[in-house]
Design a protein around this motif. Structure first.
Motif, PDB file in Angstrom:
ATOM      1  N   GLY A 236      17.141   8.013 -60.010  1.00  0.00           N
ATOM      2  CA  GLY A 236      17.167   7.501 -61.767  1.00  0.00           C
ATOM      3  C   GLY A 236      16.977   5.841 -61.539  1.00  0.00           C
ATOM      4  O   GLY A 236      16.416   5.380 -62.564  1.00  0.00           O
ATOM      5  N   ILE A 237      17.484   5.069 -60.700  1.00  0.00           N
ATOM      6  CA  ILE A 237      17.525   3.456 -60.949  1.00  0.00           C
ATOM      7  C   ILE A 237      16.704   3.366 -60.649  1.00  0.00           C
ATOM      8  O   ILE A 237      15.836   2.512 -61.082  1.00  0.00           O
ATOM      9  N   VAL A 238      15.304   3.984 -59.863  1.00  0.00           N
ATOM     10  CA  VAL A 238      14.257   3.228 -59.259  1.00  0.00           C
ATOM     11  C   VAL A 238      13.401   3.419 -60.072  1.00  0.00           C
ATOM     12  O   VAL A 238      12.149   1.968 -60.657  1.00  0.00           O
ATOM     13  N   PHE A 239      13.051   4.830 -61.141  1.00  0.00           N
ATOM     14  CA  PHE A 239      12.432   4.994 -62.499  1.00  0.00           C
ATOM     15  C   PHE A 239      13.434   4.026 -63.255  1.00  0.00           C
ATOM     16  O   PHE A 239      12.458   4.135 -64.483  1.00  0.00           O
ATOM     17  N   LEU A 240      14.109   3.239 -63.405  1.00  0.00           N
ATOM     18  CA  LEU A 240      14.777   3.334 -64.747  1.00  0.00           C
ATOM     19  C   LEU A 240      14.647   1.870 -64.254  1.00  0.00           C
ATOM     20  O   LEU A 240      14.175   0.667 -65.909  1.00  0.00           O
ATOM     21  N   ALA A 241      14.009   0.715 -63.255  1.00  0.00           N
ATOM     22  CA  ALA A 241      13.601  -0.615 -63.018  1.00  0.00           C
ATOM     23  C   ALA A 241      12.379  -0.277 -63.524  1.00  0.00           C
ATOM     24  O   ALA A 241      12.220  -1.833 -63.828  1.00  0.00           O
ATOM     25  N   PHE A 242      11.577   0.407 -63.626  1.00  0.00           N
ATOM     26  CA  PHE A 242       9.863   0.819 -64.449  1.00  0.00           C
ATOM     27  C   PHE A 242       9.703  -0.166 -65.537  1.00  0.00           C
ATOM     28  O   PHE A 242       9.687  -0.309 -66.647  1.00  0.00           O
ATOM     29  N   VAL A 243      11.705   0.585 -66.475  1.00  0.00           N
ATOM     30  CA  VAL A 243      11.113   0.637 -68.118  1.00  0.00           C
ATOM     31  C   VAL A 243      11.997  -0.779 -68.474  1.00  0.00           C
ATOM     32  O   VAL A 243      12.733  -0.671 -69.647  1.00  0.00           O
TER      33      VAL A 243
ATOM     34  N   SER B 150      10.072  12.307 -74.952  1.00  0.00           N
ATOM     35  CA  SER B 150       8.968  11.611 -73.550  1.00  0.00           C
ATOM     36  C   SER B 150       7.301  11.335 -74.440  1.00  0.00           C
ATOM     37  O   SER B 150       7.148   9.840 -73.804  1.00  0.00           O
ATOM     38  N   ASP B 151       7.178  11.897 -75.403  1.00  0.00           N
ATOM     39  CA  ASP B 151       6.451  10.812 -75.935  1.00  0.00           C
ATOM     40  C   ASP B 151       5.970   9.563 -76.345  1.00  0.00           C
ATOM     41  O   ASP B 151       4.920   8.686 -76.128  1.00  0.00           O
ATOM     42  N   ARG B 152       7.971   9.294 -77.155  1.00  0.00           N
ATOM     43  CA  ARG B 152       7.701   7.773 -78.349  1.00  0.00           C
ATOM     44  C   ARG B 152       8.578   7.142 -76.457  1.00  0.00           C
ATOM     45  O   ARG B 152       8.228   6.023 -76.936  1.00  0.00           O
ATOM     46  N   ASP B 153       9.134   7.826 -75.739  1.00  0.00           N
ATOM     47  CA  ASP B 153      10.167   6.625 -74.585  1.00  0.00           C
ATOM     48  C   ASP B 153       9.148   6.655 -73.765  1.00  0.00           C
ATOM     49  O   ASP B 153       9.619   5.524 -72.741  1.00  0.00           O
ATOM     50  N   GLY B 154       8.187   7.195 -73.172  1.00  0.00           N
ATOM     51  CA  GLY B 154       7.797   6.917 -71.948  1.00  0.00           C
ATOM     52  C   GLY B 154       8.314   8.018 -70.697  1.00  0.00           C
ATOM     53  O   GLY B 154      10.136   8.236 -70.715  1.00  0.00           O
ATOM     54  N   LEU B 155       7.895   8.569 -69.739  1.00  0.00           N
ATOM     55  CA  LEU B 155       8.150   9.825 -69.084  1.00  0.00           C
ATOM     56  C   LEU B 155       8.996   8.914 -68.190  1.00  0.00           C
ATOM     57  O   LEU B 155      10.342   8.952 -67.605  1.00  0.00           O
ATOM     58  N   PRO B 156       8.409   7.726 -67.544  1.00  0.00           N
ATOM     59  CA  PRO B 156       9.346   6.532 -66.405  1.00  0.00           C
ATOM     60  C   PRO B 156      10.476   6.906 -67.048  1.00  0.00           C
ATOM     61  O   PRO B 156      12.132   7.104 -66.477  1.00  0.00           O
ATOM     62  N   LYS B 157      10.959   6.632 -68.240  1.00  0.00           N
ATOM     63  CA  LYS B 157      11.967   6.278 -69.044  1.00  0.00           C
ATOM     64  C   LYS B 157      13.025   7.936 -69.105  1.00  0.00           C
ATOM     65  O   LYS B 157      14.171   7.400 -68.762  1.00  0.00           O
ATOM     66  N   ALA B 158      12.484   8.842 -69.895  1.00  0.00           N
ATOM     67  CA  ALA B 158      12.831   9.799 -69.513  1.00  0.00           C
ATOM     68  C   ALA B 158      13.566  10.742 -67.990  1.00  0.00           C
ATOM     69  O   ALA B 158      14.370  11.424 -68.729  1.00  0.00           O
ATOM     70  N   LEU B 159      12.732  10.204 -67.423  1.00  0.00           N
ATOM     71  CA  LEU B 159      13.238  11.203 -66.280  1.00  0.00           C
ATOM     72  C   LEU B 159      14.299  10.464 -65.327  1.00  0.00           C
ATOM     73  O   LEU B 159      15.004  10.472 -64.606  1.00  0.00           O
ATOM     74  N   ALA B 160      14.504   8.817 -65.093  1.00  0.00           N
ATOM     75  CA  ALA B 160      15.437   8.689 -65.520  1.00  0.00           C
ATOM     76  C   ALA B 160      16.417   8.402 -65.707  1.00  0.00           C
ATOM     77  O   ALA B 160      17.703   8.977 -65.380  1.00  0.00           O
ATOM     78  N   VAL B 161      16.870   8.273 -67.263  1.00  0.00           N
ATOM     79  CA  VAL B 161      17.799   8.717 -68.058  1.00  0.00           C
ATOM     80  C   VAL B 161      18.066  10.313 -67.884  1.00  0.00           C
ATOM     81  O   VAL B 161      19.538  10.280 -67.539  1.00  0.00           O
ATOM     82  N   SER B 162      17.176  11.189 -67.213  1.00  0.00           N
ATOM     83  CA  SER B 162      17.335  12.934 -67.114  1.00  0.00           C
ATOM     84  C   SER B 162      18.241  13.134 -64.960  1.00  0.00           C
ATOM     85  O   SER B 162      19.506  14.040 -65.197  1.00  0.00           O
ATOM     86  N   LEU B 163      17.671  12.058 -64.549  1.00  0.00           N
ATOM     87  CA  LEU B 163      18.074  11.650 -63.427  1.00  0.00           C
ATOM     88  C   LEU B 163      19.225  11.496 -63.475  1.00  0.00           C
ATOM     89  O   LEU B 163      20.535  11.702 -62.608  1.00  0.00           O
ATOM     90  N   LEU B 164      19.604  10.722 -63.852  1.00  0.00           N
ATOM     91  CA  LEU B 164      21.105   9.629 -64.120  1.00  0.00           C
ATOM     92  C   LEU B 164      22.193  10.375 -64.124  1.00  0.00           C
ATOM     93  O   LEU B 164      23.322  11.078 -64.454  1.00  0.00           O
ATOM     94  N   ALA B 165      22.012  11.800 -65.580  1.00  0.00           N
ATOM     95  CA  ALA B 165      22.731  12.617 -66.464  1.00  0.00           C
ATOM     96  C   ALA B 165      23.197  13.381 -65.565  1.00  0.00           C
ATOM     97  O   ALA B 165      24.177  13.942 -65.304  1.00  0.00           O
TER      98      ALA B 165
END
Length: 119
Positions: free
Chosen positions: A49-56, A18-33
């Motif tokens: 998951g889609i809401v957070f993915l839309a930010f990145v 999450s430090d490298r990819d960013g917290l929104p992306k990490a949260l989006a991928v985790s929720l969708l997984a």
């Protein structure tokens, strides 16, 4: 059970990265997984998951996510089979609007691609 274990591993990897990819992306991928590898998937589960993915994502991907979210909203029409004329009309209008949105998004993405290619 195997799917949830895999989702847990994906979530742990995303937490570490999450430090490298960013917290929104990490949260989006985790929720969708968790949603897609879990035992039950309902269309509204992937919404967060889609809401957070839309930010990145890039602008063209945001259009695609918007389209997928809109389709997901009408994809679970009850199967009771007794539709009124108004319900059918609303469904046709919504599907027509989604089709126009998809075409407009494709045209816009193509124009951006052409502009980027010519630069």
């Amino acid at each position: 059970s195997i799917g949830l274990v895999v989702a847990g591993v994906i979530t742990a990897v995303m937490l570490v990265r999450s430090d490298r990819d960013g917290l929104p992306k990490a949260l989006a991928v985790s929720l969708l997984a968790v949603v897609f590898l879990g035992p039950i998937v309902w269309p509204w589960y992937e919404t967060w998951g889609i809401v957070f993915l839309a930010f990145v994502t890039s602008p063209w991907a945001r259009r695609l996510l918007t389209l997928l979210t809109a389709v997901g909203c009408v994809a679970t029409i009850p199967a009771h089979g007794h539709f009124t004329a108004g319900e059918v009309a609303v469904t046709i209008v919504v599907l027509g609007a989604l089709t126009l949105l998809a075409v407009a998004s494709a045209v816009g993405a193509r124009r951006q691609w052409r502009m980027a290619s010519s630069s």
